[in-house]
Structure formats: structure tokens, C-alpha cells
Design a protein around this motif. Sequence first.
Motif, PDB file in Angstrom:
ATOM      1  N   ARG A  34      -6.547  32.924   3.702  1.00 62.61           N
ATOM      2  CA  ARG A  34      -6.323  32.078   2.527  1.00 62.61           C
ATOM      3  C   ARG A  34      -4.850  32.015   2.153  1.00 62.61           C
ATOM      4  O   ARG A  34      -4.185  33.039   2.051  1.00 62.61           O
ATOM      5  CB  ARG A  34      -7.147  32.629   1.354  1.00 62.61           C
ATOM      6  N   TYR A  35      -4.328  30.809   1.938  1.00 65.71           N
ATOM      7  CA  TYR A  35      -2.919  30.609   1.594  1.00 65.71           C
ATOM      8  C   TYR A  35      -2.704  30.863   0.103  1.00 65.71           C
ATOM      9  O   TYR A  35      -3.377  30.265  -0.746  1.00 65.71           O
ATOM     10  CB  TYR A  35      -2.506  29.180   1.937  1.00 65.71           C
ATOM     11  N   THR A  36      -1.781  31.757  -0.204  1.00 64.91           N
ATOM     12  CA  THR A  36      -1.515  32.109  -1.609  1.00 64.91           C
ATOM     13  C   THR A  36      -0.014  32.155  -1.860  1.00 64.91           C
ATOM     14  O   THR A  36       0.783  31.911  -0.956  1.00 64.91           O
ATOM     15  CB  THR A  36      -2.094  33.508  -1.954  1.00 64.91           C
ATOM     16  N   VAL A  37       0.319  32.558  -3.082  1.00 71.39           N
ATOM     17  CA  VAL A  37       1.736  32.693  -3.452  1.00 71.39           C
ATOM     18  C   VAL A  37       2.449  33.693  -2.551  1.00 71.39           C
ATOM     19  O   VAL A  37       3.660  33.600  -2.338  1.00 71.39           O
ATOM     20  CB  VAL A  37       1.860  33.103  -4.946  1.00 71.39           C
ATOM     21  N   LEU A  38       1.711  34.662  -2.002  1.00 69.37           N
ATOM     22  CA  LEU A  38       2.343  35.636  -1.106  1.00 69.37           C
ATOM     23  C   LEU A  38       2.855  34.938   0.155  1.00 69.37           C
ATOM     24  O   LEU A  38       3.924  35.264   0.677  1.00 69.37           O
ATOM     25  CB  LEU A  38       1.350  36.745  -0.732  1.00 69.37           C
ATOM     26  N   ASP A  39       2.087  33.967   0.650  1.00 75.52           N
ATOM     27  CA  ASP A  39       2.531  33.192   1.821  1.00 75.52           C
ATOM     28  C   ASP A  39       3.696  32.291   1.458  1.00 75.52           C
ATOM     29  O   ASP A  39       4.656  32.173   2.224  1.00 75.52           O
ATOM     30  CB  ASP A  39       1.355  32.355   2.364  1.00 75.52           C
TER      31      ASP A  39
ATOM     32  N   THR B 100      -4.639  33.702 -11.812  1.00 74.17           N
ATOM     33  CA  THR B 100      -3.743  33.654 -10.642  1.00 74.17           C
ATOM     34  C   THR B 100      -4.437  32.988  -9.457  1.00 74.17           C
ATOM     35  O   THR B 100      -3.776  32.308  -8.655  1.00 74.17           O
ATOM     36  CB  THR B 100      -3.249  35.070 -10.261  1.00 74.17           C
ATOM     37  N   ALA B 101      -5.766  33.164  -9.351  1.00 79.51           N
ATOM     38  CA  ALA B 101      -6.495  32.479  -8.266  1.00 79.51           C
ATOM     39  C   ALA B 101      -6.302  30.965  -8.401  1.00 79.51           C
ATOM     40  O   ALA B 101      -6.107  30.260  -7.408  1.00 79.51           O
ATOM     41  CB  ALA B 101      -7.977  32.842  -8.309  1.00 79.51           C
ATOM     42  N   GLY B 102      -6.336  30.479  -9.642  1.00 80.38           N
ATOM     43  CA  GLY B 102      -6.126  29.050  -9.887  1.00 80.38           C
ATOM     44  C   GLY B 102      -4.712  28.631  -9.508  1.00 80.38           C
ATOM     45  O   GLY B 102      -4.496  27.574  -8.902  1.00 80.38           O
ATOM     46  N   ALA B 103      -3.729  29.469  -9.848  1.00 81.47           N
ATOM     47  CA  ALA B 103      -2.334  29.147  -9.506  1.00 81.47           C
ATOM     48  C   ALA B 103      -2.176  29.047  -7.986  1.00 81.47           C
ATOM     49  O   ALA B 103      -1.521  28.129  -7.471  1.00 81.47           O
ATOM     50  CB  ALA B 103      -1.397  30.216 -10.079  1.00 81.47           C
ATOM     51  N   ASP B 104      -2.795  29.981  -7.283  1.00 84.45           N
ATOM     52  CA  ASP B 104      -2.702  29.951  -5.812  1.00 84.45           C
ATOM     53  C   ASP B 104      -3.348  28.686  -5.238  1.00 84.45           C
ATOM     54  O   ASP B 104      -2.875  28.129  -4.245  1.00 84.45           O
ATOM     55  CB  ASP B 104      -3.385  31.189  -5.213  1.00 84.45           C
ATOM     56  N   TRP B 105      -4.435  28.270  -5.867  1.00 85.77           N
ATOM     57  CA  TRP B 105      -5.106  27.040  -5.391  1.00 85.77           C
ATOM     58  C   TRP B 105      -4.208  25.817  -5.640  1.00 85.77           C
ATOM     59  O   TRP B 105      -4.141  24.899  -4.821  1.00 85.77           O
ATOM     60  CB  TRP B 105      -6.472  26.884  -6.073  1.00 85.77           C
TER      61      TRP B 105
ATOM     62  N   GLN C 130      -0.321  26.926 -15.816  1.00 85.13           N
ATOM     63  CA  GLN C 130      -1.533  27.635 -15.402  1.00 85.13           C
ATOM     64  C   GLN C 130      -1.479  29.122 -15.736  1.00 85.13           C
ATOM     65  O   GLN C 130      -2.460  29.700 -16.194  1.00 85.13           O
ATOM     66  CB  GLN C 130      -1.735  27.450 -13.889  1.00 85.13           C
ATOM     67  N   LEU C 131      -0.312  29.744 -15.503  1.00 89.70           N
ATOM     68  CA  LEU C 131      -0.233  31.208 -15.585  1.00 89.70           C
ATOM     69  C   LEU C 131      -0.154  31.696 -17.027  1.00 89.70           C
ATOM     70  O   LEU C 131       0.346  31.003 -17.905  1.00 89.70           O
ATOM     71  CB  LEU C 131       1.002  31.686 -14.819  1.00 89.70           C
ATOM     72  N   LEU C 132      -0.648  32.907 -17.245  1.00 90.56           N
ATOM     73  CA  LEU C 132      -0.399  33.579 -18.521  1.00 90.56           C
ATOM     74  C   LEU C 132       0.884  34.385 -18.352  1.00 90.56           C
ATOM     75  O   LEU C 132       1.109  34.960 -17.288  1.00 90.56           O
ATOM     76  CB  LEU C 132      -1.534  34.555 -18.841  1.00 90.56           C
TER      77      LEU C 132
ATOM     78  N   ARG D  10     -12.671  30.316  -2.715  1.00 88.12           N
ATOM     79  CA  ARG D  10     -11.382  29.793  -3.202  1.00 88.12           C
ATOM     80  C   ARG D  10     -11.347  29.605  -4.730  1.00 88.12           C
ATOM     81  O   ARG D  10     -10.345  29.955  -5.355  1.00 88.12           O
ATOM     82  CB  ARG D  10     -11.046  28.491  -2.475  1.00 88.12           C
ATOM     83  N   PRO D  11     -12.412  29.074  -5.369  1.00 87.69           N
ATOM     84  CA  PRO D  11     -12.315  28.883  -6.830  1.00 87.69           C
ATOM     85  C   PRO D  11     -12.171  30.198  -7.604  1.00 87.69           C
ATOM     86  O   PRO D  11     -11.789  30.186  -8.763  1.00 87.69           O
ATOM     87  CB  PRO D  11     -13.652  28.206  -7.193  1.00 87.69           C
ATOM     88  N   ALA D  12     -12.488  31.320  -6.969  1.00 85.79           N
ATOM     89  CA  ALA D  12     -12.563  32.595  -7.692  1.00 85.79           C
ATOM     90  C   ALA D  12     -11.566  33.626  -7.222  1.00 85.79           C
ATOM     91  O   ALA D  12     -11.413  34.667  -7.858  1.00 85.79           O
ATOM     92  CB  ALA D  12     -13.962  33.192  -7.514  1.00 85.79           C
ATOM     93  N   SER D  13     -10.904  33.380  -6.116  1.00 87.58           N
ATOM     94  CA  SER D  13     -10.221  34.480  -5.458  1.00 87.58           C
ATOM     95  C   SER D  13      -8.937  34.020  -4.780  1.00 87.58           C
ATOM     96  O   SER D  13      -8.957  33.129  -3.931  1.00 87.58           O
ATOM     97  CB  SER D  13     -11.208  35.088  -4.450  1.00 87.58           C
ATOM     98  N   GLY D  14      -7.823  34.631  -5.187  1.00 84.78           N
ATOM     99  CA  GLY D  14      -6.526  34.335  -4.576  1.00 84.78           C
ATOM    100  C   GLY D  14      -5.836  35.632  -4.193  1.00 84.78           C
ATOM    101  O   GLY D  14      -6.482  36.611  -3.794  1.00 84.78           O
ATOM    102  N   SER D  15      -4.506  35.641  -4.363  1.00 80.32           N
ATOM    103  CA  SER D  15      -3.738  36.807  -3.926  1.00 80.32           C
ATOM    104  C   SER D  15      -4.119  38.080  -4.681  1.00 80.32           C
ATOM    105  O   SER D  15      -4.060  39.174  -4.131  1.00 80.32           O
ATOM    106  CB  SER D  15      -2.248  36.514  -4.103  1.00 80.32           C
ATOM    107  N   GLU D  16      -4.523  37.958  -5.968  1.00 85.55           N
ATOM    108  CA  GLU D  16      -4.931  39.166  -6.706  1.00 85.55           C
ATOM    109  C   GLU D  16      -6.102  39.849  -6.020  1.00 85.55           C
ATOM    110  O   GLU D  16      -6.196  41.077  -6.008  1.00 85.55           O
ATOM    111  CB  GLU D  16      -5.258  38.819  -8.179  1.00 85.55           C
ATOM    112  N   HIS D  17      -7.006  39.044  -5.411  1.00 84.12           N
ATOM    113  CA  HIS D  17      -8.122  39.627  -4.674  1.00 84.12           C
ATOM    114  C   HIS D  17      -7.674  40.170  -3.315  1.00 84.12           C
ATOM    115  O   HIS D  17      -8.272  41.106  -2.807  1.00 84.12           O
ATOM    116  CB  HIS D  17      -9.249  38.599  -4.506  1.00 84.12           C
ATOM    117  N   GLN D  18      -6.622  39.595  -2.740  1.00 85.34           N
ATOM    118  CA  GLN D  18      -6.109  40.155  -1.479  1.00 85.34           C
ATOM    119  C   GLN D  18      -5.574  41.563  -1.717  1.00 85.34           C
ATOM    120  O   GLN D  18      -5.805  42.467  -0.912  1.00 85.34           O
ATOM    121  CB  GLN D  18      -5.043  39.231  -0.880  1.00 85.34           C
TER     122      GLN D  18
END
Length: 462
Positions: free
Chosen positions: A422-427, A192-197, A379-381, A259-267
Motif C-alpha cells: 500500500r502506497y502511503t506518506v512513507l513512500d 492518517t489513513a485518509g491522508a494517505d489515501w 484532513q490531518l489533526l 484502504r478506507p481504514a488503514s494507512g501508514s499508521e497501520h504499517q
Amino acid sequence: MPTSSNQLPIAAALATARDTRTVLCERAALAAVDRVFAEQFGDRAARIVADARTFAAAGEAVVAHLRRAGRAVHEPVLFPAAPVLHAGFQHVQTLETELGRTDAIPIAVGAGTINDLTKLATHRLGRPYLAVATAASMDGYAASGAAITRDGVKQTFPCPAPRAVLADLDVLAAAPPDLTASGYGDLAGKITAGADWLIADALGLEPIDSAIWAMVQIPLRELLAHPERLVAGDPAAVARLFAGLITTGLAMQATGSSRPASGSEHQFSHLWEMRGLAHGGQEISHGFKVGIGSLAVTGLYESLLRTPLADVDVAAICAAWPSIAEAERVVRREFANPALAERAVAEVRAKHPTSEQLAVRLRLLRNLWPDLRTRLRDQLLPATELQRLLAAAGCPTDPAAIGLTDADLRRSYATARLIRRRYTVLDLAAETDVLASGVKELFQADGYWARIRARAHSAISA
Ligand SMILES: [Zn+2]
């Protein structure tokens, strides 16, 4: 057969690193500790930093190998096994004072907390250090920056990564199973971090560095493919997990960003950590929170991918878009702790667009959504697959198993994006005005979370 780091995707990643010169990941790697130490630090004396558990798991053996090689080894700095050691700033200060008494090179023997404390304390002393991993539990071994809590707020202090990392697969394979499962959850979060990127890249907010992307994302699915082998304690499987985690850490080191490791799941994970999430009196590991966060985000993505965002009504959305002052009021209502509120306000200010800026962004999105949607799907599973993998690795997949009520989880979808710029799918969901409706759908009686929970329970009783 020894599994050496040169068979894993580590070598190429190491070539991009700013601080770390060696990663040795193989069976019986502890026996090589004096050689690795000598390559980096010559004939300097060594000093172990560990807690009682990690000292027993690997520290004693490190001391014995170093002494046998004729190296001066100073008295170790040992934290007690209980209460659970946290990465608090007071421990950094204690460690800095203690390590400052001699000029020995520190060797951090442990996982996330010991590594973060040593990383910052040695940086403040102007000294490099060696990390000896005791569990494949998170991706921070080779990351620059230390996640430390100061005045009640967890923050990342800039500091270099370790000069060298040593991971003995026999030690990692013997670590408590929950630690390995947690590392798997952290690695699974890179999907998901990759999807957000991809979203941030498409909207021109944070371009993808293709070499870094390839380092983390190309081997990822293969590295996640056989969680049952991890549970069986197969050292080759642990080697693959560790390779994924260390490569991600090196990617963060190379970019100077998570950013390469962390997106909305980490938020989600950071938010729950700030709130002191626990279950049955037990704190929840980072990777377990990231795993549930990944499921939460995947559900939202699945809803978003069914939404015709190419048709969003730009004028209507922008007319109703909150001003920065209104957004700030929402943040202050959400966070009772004044220090947290101040930080969240700063984060939201950094990314909250004006309605004019939002209009430009949404018009761009209307054009690129068909293509972006395809790339996100690739990208997503699927959530069912992600859940199967997490459960097979020993990660919880029912939010209740990490102490989250439906109400907590539901509210987290709105709050998680407020704590990081950080801008993610939540934004994206908030800015296209589908966040509230999408989340409502996830919590319907026969909706996404009902299905996830049912599968979590059937897996447990099977
Ligand atoms: Zn993580």
C-alpha cells in the motif's frame, strides 16, 4: 433511553455491504438475539464460540435468551481465558473440526480474535455466522477477511464478513477500559489513513471512492470529539465509537480492501506486532499501536508539509534511486525471518518504481503538490490535538509506554513501508528523498518526539 443503530451512521453503510445484512447496536440488544438469529437463519440450531471471559460477559446471556425463545443451542466451543488467545491458524483448524460436528449456525461472542477465528473457520465450512461484539475494541467486526497468523506470518485470509452483528451497549460499556481505549486508537487512525489515501489518489495509484470516503471520513471528527465521555462509561459515547468502527468495517467490506481504514499508521502497528512488541510482559493492543503509529505519521506529515516538494530535483533523485535488486537487498537485511523476508520482498516488488516511473511520478507531484498540501492540511489533526484526544481516551502517547525505544521507533519509519504494498506518506517521503532528513528532525533534542513525550508526561502528572 435506548440508543438504536438507526440514529447512527450505520444504516447507509449497511446498504453497501456485500455480506452483512443487519447491525443491531443498542442497549439490551442481547435480548433481541433470537429475533436477529431467526431473521437470518430461521429455525436452525445455534452454537456459541467464545473464550471464558467473553462467555461470562455475554455468551451465557445469549444462550439463556436463545433457550428461552425455544431454540436448540448446542454445547458452546470455549477457549480458555489463559494463556491469551491468539488468532493462530491451528485454532482455526480446531474450530473447523469442532463446528463441523453439528450443522448449527455459529455465534462468535467476543472481540477481534474470536471473530477472526470464527470468520475463517465458518467460511471453510461454507456456513454463515452471527457476531456478538463484547468490546468496541477494533474495526474488524464487519470487515471481510480474517487476520490469522500461519507459519509465523500474519496474513489476511479472504472470507466473508458475518451475516449479522449484534452489539449490546451495556456489554460494550462494561468491557475493560483498555479495550474501549484501543477501539478509540484504531478509529483515530482513520485520520492518517485518509491522508494517505489522498496521496495515493492524487498520484493516480488508488482512486478514492467518494461514497466510501464519505462513509468513513465525514462523521469521523465528530465521533472522535468526546473521548472523556467514553472513559466515563457513557453508553451513548460507546455507541458513537462502535458506529465509527462498524462503519469502517462495512466500508472495507464494500471495497474488498482495507484502504478506507488503514494507512501508514497501520504499517507501523503491523511491523511492531510482527516484532512481538510488548511492555512489562504485556502484549500491546492493536489500537494502542495504531494510536502511536498515528502520532508517528502525523509528525512526519507536519515535517513534509513544511517541505517545498513542488521544487524537488527530479533528475538528482532519479539518478540516485535504488534498483529493484538493491531495494530487495535492503529488505532481506531488515528481516531475519525468511518467511517474513519473502513476503516483504513481494510487497516491495509490487510498488517499487523504476527510476523512469519515479521521474513521471515526481513531475506529477511537482504540479499537484500545492493543492495536495492544502487537502492534507485540512484532513490531518494537529499532533497536539491528536495527542490530547488519544490521552483523554486512555491511549498511551509516549512510545516508551508501549515498549518502544527511540532507536526502534526511528528505525520503524524506514522499515514500516516495506511490509505492505500500500502506497502511503512513507513512500512519498522516501521517493522525494526527504524521509531520512525528516525523521532525523523528528528525533532532535527539541524536536517533535521530545515535545510529544513531554506532553505525555505532563498529562500523566496533571
Ligand atoms: Zn485497525
